[in-house]
Design an enzyme around this catalytic site. Sequence first.
Site, PDB file in Angstrom:
ATOM      1  N   GLU A   1      45.004-162.843 -33.036  1.00  0.00           N
ATOM      2  CA  GLU A   1      43.627-162.577 -33.214  1.00  0.00           C
ATOM      3  C   GLU A   1      42.599-163.573 -32.626  1.00  0.00           C
ATOM      4  O   GLU A   1      42.731-164.733 -33.229  1.00  0.00           O
ATOM      5  CB  GLU A   1      43.198-162.301 -34.653  1.00  0.00           C
ATOM      6  CG  GLU A   1      41.931-161.796 -34.919  1.00  0.00           C
ATOM      7  CD  GLU A   1      41.677-161.824 -36.458  1.00  0.00           C
ATOM      8  OE1 GLU A   1      40.803-161.242 -36.990  1.00  0.00           O
ATOM      9  OE2 GLU A   1      42.386-162.754 -37.129  1.00  0.00           O
TER      10      GLU A   1
ATOM     11  N   GLU B   1      38.446-155.894 -43.617  1.00  0.00           N
ATOM     12  CA  GLU B   1      38.327-157.092 -43.860  1.00  0.00           C
ATOM     13  C   GLU B   1      37.024-157.745 -44.010  1.00  0.00           C
ATOM     14  O   GLU B   1      36.385-158.354 -43.051  1.00  0.00           O
ATOM     15  CB  GLU B   1      39.009-158.070 -42.802  1.00  0.00           C
ATOM     16  CG  GLU B   1      39.360-159.605 -43.073  1.00  0.00           C
ATOM     17  CD  GLU B   1      39.937-160.370 -42.003  1.00  0.00           C
ATOM     18  OE1 GLU B   1      40.878-161.028 -42.224  1.00  0.00           O
ATOM     19  OE2 GLU B   1      39.449-160.262 -40.906  1.00  0.00           O
TER      20      GLU B   1
END
Length: 258
Positions: A141, A238
């Site tokens: 990521e 998130e």
Amino acid sequence: MPVFAANLTMMFNEWAFLDRFDAAADAGFAAVEYLFPYEATPEAIAERLARNNLQQALFNLPPGDWAAGERGIAALPGRFDALKADVEQALDYAAATGVRRLHLMAGIADRHDEDAASSYRRSVTYAAGRLAEKGIDLLLEPINGRNMPGYFLNDFGAAERLIAACGLPNLKLQFDIYHRQIIHGDVTIALRRLLPITGHIQIASVPSRNEPDGEELNYPYLFGEVDRLGYDGFVGCEYIPRGHTLDGLGWFKPFARS
């Protein structure tokens, strides 16, 4: 529509960690993710997942000494033996939870430093190979430098090139739309181009990282685009709720399981 996963590190903080599984299921989520599970036992987490018929979408491998400022160790020279032990610890939790994707944090290091780059590729290759033995994808990521100054993997192009260079079928991109918008923008075109290597998507408003119901991104359009592209994986929520988690779920109610 993809399955939305509540991020239990950021959401449902009104409850103790294990109780967040119950709260997320009661709110209509079919899946959960979180940064790290390691303060609870694998058995305790597995019990909460089974009790609530929840899928485990994602979690991170151990990040090193988080309290001391470490944000992963994969790119840190001299930490390979520790990384190998971390992979085994994560696999214990993966076996208990049934998760099929794990994120490897790179760490705080200069992306242009040759030793760091070599350490990172070695760590990625090892971790992906070990996870492949268990049928698990390894995710990388890119994280923006505003939220995590000095993070090694701070560029989507660098992640794309590394995934291509490694040529490992279980090495995927974790496409966090919040980070993408801050680093590069051009979210929709990037989704169209990178979806073939994407193993997980995450969402939050920009710039505040709150519920995906306003600010500078048009999430209804992006959800439709993800559908049009045929993505059938998880979308991790998130984000940091503006207030009580339950009060901010108006955006999610159309997608909640019945």
